[in-house]
Design a protein around this motif. Structure first.
Motif, short mmCIF file in Angstrom:
data_model
loop_
_atom_site.label_atom_id
_atom_site.label_comp_id
_atom_site.label_asym_id
_atom_site.label_seq_id
_atom_site.Cartn_x
_atom_site.Cartn_y
_atom_site.Cartn_z
N GLY A 1 0.83 -1.21 0.00
CA GLY A 1 0.00 0.00 0.00
C GLY A 1 0.85 1.25 0.00
O GLY A 1 0.59 2.19 -0.77
N ILE A 2 1.90 1.26 0.84
CA ILE A 2 2.78 2.44 0.89
C ILE A 2 3.45 2.65 -0.47
O ILE A 2 3.48 3.75 -1.01
N GLY A 3 4.00 1.54 -1.03
CA GLY A 3 4.67 1.63 -2.32
C GLY A 3 3.74 2.13 -3.40
O GLY A 3 4.09 3.02 -4.18
N TRP A 4 2.54 1.60 -3.42
CA TRP A 4 1.54 2.01 -4.43
C TRP A 4 1.23 3.49 -4.29
O TRP A 4 1.15 4.23 -5.26
N GLY A 5 1.09 3.95 -3.04
CA GLY A 5 0.79 5.36 -2.79
C GLY A 5 1.91 6.26 -3.27
O GLY A 5 1.66 7.28 -3.92
N ILE A 6 3.16 5.88 -2.95
CA ILE A 6 4.29 6.72 -3.38
C ILE A 6 4.36 6.75 -4.90
O ILE A 6 4.53 7.81 -5.50
N ASP A 7 4.18 5.58 -5.52
CA ASP A 7 4.21 5.52 -6.98
C ASP A 7 3.15 6.41 -7.60
O ASP A 7 3.39 7.12 -8.57
N ARG A 8 1.98 6.39 -7.03
CA ARG A 8 0.86 7.18 -7.55
C ARG A 8 1.16 8.66 -7.43
O ARG A 8 0.87 9.45 -8.33
N ALA A 9 1.77 9.04 -6.29
CA ALA A 9 2.05 10.45 -6.07
C ALA A 9 3.21 10.91 -6.94
O ALA A 9 3.19 12.03 -7.46
N ALA A 10 4.22 10.05 -7.12
CA ALA A 10 5.42 10.47 -7.83
C ALA A 10 5.41 10.06 -9.29
O ALA A 10 6.26 10.51 -10.06
N GLY A 11 4.47 9.22 -9.68
CA GLY A 11 4.39 8.81 -11.08
C GLY A 11 5.54 7.92 -11.54
O GLY A 11 5.96 7.99 -12.69
N THR A 12 6.02 7.10 -10.61
CA THR A 12 7.17 6.24 -10.96
C THR A 12 6.74 4.78 -10.97
O THR A 12 7.33 3.96 -10.29
N THR A 13 5.66 4.47 -11.68
CA THR A 13 4.92 3.25 -11.36
C THR A 13 5.66 2.00 -10.95
O THR A 13 5.85 1.90 -9.86
N PRO A 14 6.31 1.15 -11.45
CA PRO A 14 6.39 -0.02 -10.52
C PRO A 14 7.51 0.05 -9.48
O PRO A 14 7.58 -0.82 -8.65
N VAL A 15 8.37 1.09 -9.52
CA VAL A 15 9.61 1.06 -8.73
C VAL A 15 9.35 0.90 -7.24
O VAL A 15 9.75 -0.08 -6.60
N PHE A 16 8.64 1.88 -6.67
CA PHE A 16 8.46 1.87 -5.21
C PHE A 16 7.56 0.72 -4.78
O PHE A 16 7.72 0.19 -3.68
N LEU A 17 6.60 0.36 -5.63
CA LEU A 17 5.73 -0.77 -5.29
C LEU A 17 6.57 -2.02 -5.05
O LEU A 17 6.42 -2.70 -4.03
N ILE A 18 7.51 -2.28 -5.95
CA ILE A 18 8.35 -3.49 -5.83
C ILE A 18 9.20 -3.39 -4.57
O ILE A 18 9.24 -4.32 -3.75
N VAL A 19 9.85 -2.22 -4.39
CA VAL A 19 10.73 -2.06 -3.23
C VAL A 19 9.95 -2.26 -1.93
O VAL A 19 10.38 -3.00 -1.03
N PHE A 20 8.78 -1.63 -1.85
CA PHE A 20 8.06 -1.68 -0.57
C PHE A 20 7.36 -3.01 -0.33
O PHE A 20 7.17 -3.39 0.82
N VAL A 21 6.99 -3.73 -1.39
CA VAL A 21 6.45 -5.07 -1.16
C VAL A 21 7.53 -5.96 -0.56
O VAL A 21 7.29 -6.72 0.38
N LEU A 22 8.77 -5.82 -1.09
CA LEU A 22 9.87 -6.61 -0.54
C LEU A 22 10.12 -6.22 0.91
O LEU A 22 10.32 -7.08 1.77
#
Lengths: 138, 252
Positions: free
Chosen positions: A95-116
């Motif tokens: 959820g955190i990664g998805w939120g950061i990605d949505r705000a920063a427009g960097t789609t899968p990067v933070f999602l992957i990092v934060f899921v890990l």
């Protein structure tokens, strides 16, 4: 036998506390808060001494739990706890990664990092459950 | 659709407004969930008020029930939080009784189990975590933040470990609420499905001889759900104690 005795002692104590409570009823609200603190202090030290003598009814029940039907309940509760702690951490990380990605427009990067990282936090949660003193496990 | 099928296992969780209230465009209707929350709160209060009324040396059933619940929670709080944790005893006791009565009353047929709504369990979990954060910051100030910094770890690993600790902390309200909600939801659906099997088999001609099997299963499951109801209330209370203990004594 000891169990019964412990319970009755506790009851007597509680009655004593209740009588004290009655005396305090017409005091001001401030005094009442103090009274609550004092009663909790007293209860706490009573439990301390009860625990030292090992006479508390809960201690007796807990010792039985190792072999009684309660153990299946404990095992099941522990299993559900481990599962939910792990899954919750992964979900929160995602959820955190998805939120950061949505705000920063960097789609899968933070999602992957934060899921890990969430998975790591989940393992950490599970490790903490496993390392806890047996008294506290649910 | 859902209202027409009496065997729909989800139908029992539908929230129906009893008295519609829409102040300022917000749906604040008095629903069946609100009704059962009030019943739960009143019956928990009634147990304690009536149970402590006689104050007999040899307690009757109600009094010993009230005293056992009191002593059980008191020793749990004391074990988890120590002497300083006892100031949260009234809160934990209230929470325990509320969840316990929600779970138990929900098991009675034709009632509504409030704890099978994630909004309710999430609200309870957020209340717990809110108290942990607010009390931790007020009581310990910045020392509360040591909760997120594991001790005895090289500085180089901190950028990795601190986010992990933060995620771990944030996952607590999620797991606390989801665990209770999922247990109650799954249990009630299983019971309903098993009950539905009995009805379907009875209406299926020669197969109706098999109907006692799911019926026996329903009885077993009801006993099992009773165990789950009590255990989940206990787990909710003990985890509340563990989390509150972090607020009282941060740094592990």
């Amino acid at each position: 036998m000891t169990e019964r005795g412990g319970r009755q002692d506790g009851n007597r104590q509680k009655q004593h506390e209740k009588r004290e409570q009655e005396h305090r009823l017409d005091d001001s609200r401030e005094r009442d808060t103090e009274g609550l603190g004092a009663r909790l202090d007293k209860l706490s030290s009573a439990l301390d001494s009860q625990r030292e003598t090992g006479n508390s009814p809960d201690a007796a029940e807990r010792r039985q739990d190792g072999v009684s039907p309660g153990s299946i309940g404990n095992a099941m509760t522990l299993a559900v706890r481990v599962l939910s702690e792990f899954v919750a951490a992964v979900i929160v990380g995602g959820g955190i990664g998805w939120g950061i990605d949505r705000a920063a427009g960097t789609t899968p990067v933070f999602l992957i990092v934060f899921v890990l990282m969430g998975a790591a936090a989940g393992f950490w949660n599970v490790y903490r459950i496993a390392m806890k003193p047996p008294d506290l496990e649910g | 659709m859902a209202e027409e099928n009496p065997m729909d296992p989800i139908h029992q969780f539908v929230i129906k407004p009893i008295v519609g209230l829409h102040p300022f465009g917000i749906d604040a209707s008095f629903t069946n969930a609100s009704l059962f929350m009030m019943i739960v709160a009143l019956s928990a209060a009634a147990l304690m008020l009536l149970g402590t009324q006689p104050r007999a040396l040899i307690p009757n059933r109600l009094q010993s029930l009230a005293e056992m619940a009191y002593q059980f929670v008191a020793s749990t709080v004391h074990m988890a939080g120590g002497h300083d944790g006892m100031r949260f005893f009234p809160f934990v006791f209230t929470l325990f009784l509320f969840v316990l009565f929600c779970n138990l009353i929900g098991l009675v047929p034709y009632t509504f189990s409030v704890t099978s709504q994630i909004t309710v369990t999430a609200a309870l979990a957020l209340l717990v975590i809110g108290i942990v954060v607010v009390y931790g910051l007020l009581h310990n100030g910045t020392r509360f933040l040591k909760l997120f910094v594991p001790s005895g770890v090289p500085i180089a690993l901190m950028p990795l470990l601190v986010p992990i600790e933060i995620i771990s902390f944030l996952s607590r309200p999620v797991s606390l609420s989801v665990r209770l909600f999922a247990n109650m939801l799954a249990g009630h659906i299983t019971l309903k499905v098993m009950g539905g099997f009995v009805v379907s088999l009875l209406g299926a001609g020669a197969f109706s001889v098999l109907a006692p099997l799911p019926f026996a299963m329903t009885i077993v499951l009801t006993a099992f759900e009773l165990l789950v109801a009590v255990l989940q209330a206990y787990v909710f209370a003990i985890l509340t104690c563990v989390y509150l203990n972090d607020a009282v004594h941060p740094g592990h």
